[in-house]
Design a protein around this motif. Structure first.
Motif, short mmCIF file in Angstrom:
data_model
loop_
_atom_site.label_atom_id
_atom_site.label_comp_id
_atom_site.label_asym_id
_atom_site.label_seq_id
_atom_site.Cartn_x
_atom_site.Cartn_y
_atom_site.Cartn_z
N GLY A 123 18.12 3.90 -10.64
CA GLY A 123 17.48 5.09 -10.09
C GLY A 123 16.13 4.75 -9.48
O GLY A 123 15.56 3.69 -9.67
N ARG A 124 15.56 5.68 -8.78
CA ARG A 124 14.23 5.53 -8.20
C ARG A 124 13.45 6.80 -8.52
O ARG A 124 14.00 7.88 -8.70
CB ARG A 124 14.31 5.39 -6.68
CG ARG A 124 14.88 4.05 -6.22
CD ARG A 124 13.90 2.94 -6.47
NE ARG A 124 14.34 1.71 -5.84
CZ ARG A 124 15.12 0.82 -6.41
NH1 ARG A 124 15.60 1.06 -7.62
NH2 ARG A 124 15.47 -0.28 -5.80
N VAL A 125 12.14 6.65 -8.58
CA VAL A 125 11.28 7.80 -8.84
C VAL A 125 11.08 8.58 -7.55
O VAL A 125 10.73 8.02 -6.53
CB VAL A 125 9.92 7.34 -9.38
CG1 VAL A 125 9.01 8.53 -9.61
CG2 VAL A 125 10.10 6.57 -10.68
N GLU A 137 2.81 1.62 -19.86
CA GLU A 137 2.11 2.55 -18.96
C GLU A 137 2.90 2.85 -17.69
O GLU A 137 3.01 4.01 -17.26
CB GLU A 137 0.74 1.97 -18.60
CG GLU A 137 -0.09 2.91 -17.73
CD GLU A 137 -1.48 2.36 -17.45
OE1 GLU A 137 -2.24 3.01 -16.69
OE2 GLU A 137 -1.81 1.28 -17.98
N ALA A 138 3.48 1.82 -17.08
CA ALA A 138 4.22 2.03 -15.82
C ALA A 138 5.42 2.94 -16.03
O ALA A 138 5.73 3.81 -15.20
CB ALA A 138 4.66 0.70 -15.24
N VAL A 139 6.12 2.74 -17.16
CA VAL A 139 7.29 3.58 -17.45
C VAL A 139 6.87 5.00 -17.76
O VAL A 139 7.54 5.96 -17.37
CB VAL A 139 8.12 2.96 -18.60
CG1 VAL A 139 9.25 3.91 -19.00
CG2 VAL A 139 8.68 1.61 -18.19
N ILE A 158 15.77 11.14 -16.08
CA ILE A 158 15.15 10.89 -17.38
C ILE A 158 13.68 11.27 -17.29
O ILE A 158 12.98 10.84 -16.36
CB ILE A 158 15.31 9.43 -17.80
CG1 ILE A 158 16.79 9.06 -17.87
CG2 ILE A 158 14.64 9.16 -19.15
CD1 ILE A 158 17.04 7.59 -18.14
N GLY A 159 13.21 12.08 -18.22
CA GLY A 159 11.83 12.54 -18.21
C GLY A 159 11.33 12.74 -19.62
O GLY A 159 11.84 12.14 -20.58
N ILE A 216 12.77 9.93 -13.62
CA ILE A 216 13.54 8.77 -13.16
C ILE A 216 14.95 9.26 -12.84
O ILE A 216 15.75 9.53 -13.74
CB ILE A 216 13.58 7.67 -14.23
CG1 ILE A 216 12.15 7.21 -14.59
CG2 ILE A 216 14.42 6.49 -13.76
CD1 ILE A 216 12.09 6.28 -15.78
N VAL A 217 15.25 9.41 -11.58
CA VAL A 217 16.56 9.92 -11.15
C VAL A 217 17.61 8.84 -11.36
O VAL A 217 17.41 7.68 -11.01
CB VAL A 217 16.53 10.34 -9.67
CG1 VAL A 217 17.90 10.84 -9.22
CG2 VAL A 217 15.48 11.43 -9.46
N THR A 218 18.76 9.21 -11.94
CA THR A 218 19.82 8.26 -12.21
C THR A 218 21.01 8.51 -11.29
O THR A 218 21.21 9.62 -10.82
CB THR A 218 20.30 8.37 -13.67
OG1 THR A 218 20.86 9.67 -13.90
CG2 THR A 218 19.15 8.14 -14.64
#
Length: 427
Positions: free
Chosen positions: A298-300, A367-369, A328-329, A377-379
């Protein structure tokens, strides 16, 4: 002289999928491919309903009102899906693509919605004659990305239009058939792993439709076939094509699905009913046309992009599509979770619904996640794929660099507990 079709078709679940949500129909007058979506027992049902409805058109088209007949059939199929959802709300979000050709001995009358494609090979020239109803195709049309970039775009499978919505706007066109033409209808399970160049070479070199179908299916499977694969090829001939059996494949051939809602559908009527008039389908346009066509899968999506996309989808009656997406959030409890929908809210429209909440706090992520989770985070795929991505993200093994390392014991003087809670996690 009236022309005829010689055809072959096959549908396979592919290498990765556990079931087949594609459906296919091939007959002397009617050809159709549908790619269902919305999860098992929903996507497969949607494509089966549509194919087993529109397949009733496999007879010589009337001399007049062909476009109206085709539009009525598609409209009836769409209402059948909506009735199924009304009877079982758990199937909300189910839908399907449809690309179909109704042949009158000279002209192909085509209807298309979604990203199942139609191609034509004529005198060595190869062209795509449908336009994908996808988000990335919209970006290509607007000049924001190239066709080559679209092939690699992480959201290339996101549809903007499909059957199953409250309002549908399929595209219609007529295409003249010429003896020697080879027409390909396929799901994106073929066009994903097999390039247009290889498809063109196969169509040009194969001795006939059966050989071409077998070759393309083999190429897709050997390339990994991550999705269901459906291939239908018809050749226009000016002589008797010989005895040919009608082909029904994929989900439409499943007796359980074939006996579903379609068994109660009336024969397509010559005149629309009041109910049909309530659901508008654009008039067909006649004329010869042909348009050529990590860290995690996925991409943000940035907030502004998501807002614009939601507005466009809602305006187009695409809320059904939003409910078929997953990301995912972070839940209200602060835990990492799977949501259904898109990671945004527009004009009071709630675009996300909590599906699965884990026990893992978002604070345990690096932190990045955490930043990615805040934006969503779109799957790819359905709920099952989203749950798998969630499991990978919250995996407590030391090799998972998405999470902070475990805090050391205070008894271990060589590796004291970090001063900041952001530096480690408790398990």
């Amino acid at each position: 002289m009236s022309l005829h079709l010689r055809y072959a078709a096959v549908s396979d679940r592919g290498v990765v999928r556990q079931g087949n949500q594609d459906s296919v129909y091939a007959g002397p007058h009617f050809l159709a491919v549908a790619d269902g979506m919305g999860g098992m027992a929903a996507g497969d049902l949607a494509s089966a309903i549509v194919i087993n409805t529109v397949a009733r058109l496999d007879e010589p088209p009337p001399e007049e009102s062909v476009a109206d007949e085709l539009a009525d059939a598609v409209s009836e199929a769409n209402r059948a899906i909506r009735r199924m959802v009304a009877d079982d709300p758990d199937k909300e979000g189910m839908g399907t693509t449809l690309t179909a050709l109704w042949f009158d001995g000279e002209w192909f009358n085509m209807v298309h919605i979604g990203d199942s494609r139609a191609y034509r090979m004529r005198d060595g020239g190869f062209e795509q004659i449908t336009v994908d109803d996808t988000y990335v195709q919209m970006l290509v049309d607007e000049g924001r990305i190239t066709a080559e970039e679209a092939e690699r775009h992480p959201q290339r499978s996101l549809l903007l239009r499909a059957l199953g919505a409250s309002e549908v706007e399929p595209a219609f066109q007529t295409i003249k058939g010429v003896a020697g033409d080879r027409v390909l209808l396929c799901s994106d399970g073929l066009t994903g792993p097999v390039s247009d160049a290889d498809i063109a070479l196969t169509l040009q070199s194969a001795a006939g439709p059966a050989e071409a179908v077998e070759s393309l299916m083999t190429q897709a499977l050997e390339a990994g076939a991550p999705d269901n694969v459906t291939v239908l090829i018809a050749e226009v001939v000016d002589g008797d094509p010989g005895e040919q059996a009608t082909i029904v494949g994929g989900a439409a051939a499943d007796a359980r699905l074939a006996d579903a809602d379609t068994a109660m559908l009336p024969t397509i009527k010559r005149e629309s009913t009041d109910e049909e008039e309530d659901e508008e389908v654009p008039e067909a346009e006649s004329g010869e046309t042909g348009r050529p066509g990590g860290r995690r899968s996925g991409r943000v999506w940035r907030t502004l992009l998501a807002v614009l996309l939601v507005l466009a989808l809602v305006a187009a009656g695409g809320l059904w599509w939003i409910r078929g997406q997953y990301f995912i959030g972070v839940s209200d409890q602060g835990n990492i979770a799977v949501f259904r929908g898109l990671p945004t809210e527009v004009a009071g429209v709630q675009a996300a619904w909590l599906e699965v909440e884990s026990d893992r706090s978002a604070e345990d992520a690096v932190e990045a996640v955490r930043a990615d989770l805040d934006e969503g985070i779109v799957t790819d795929g359905g709920l099952e794929d989203a749950e798998a991505a969630l499991a990978d993200l919250i995996d407590a093994s030391p090799a998972n660099d998405d999470l902070l390392p475990l805090c050391s014991s205070t008894d271990d003087v060589t590796d004291p507990v970090p001063a900041s809670a952001q530096d480690c996690r408790e398990d």
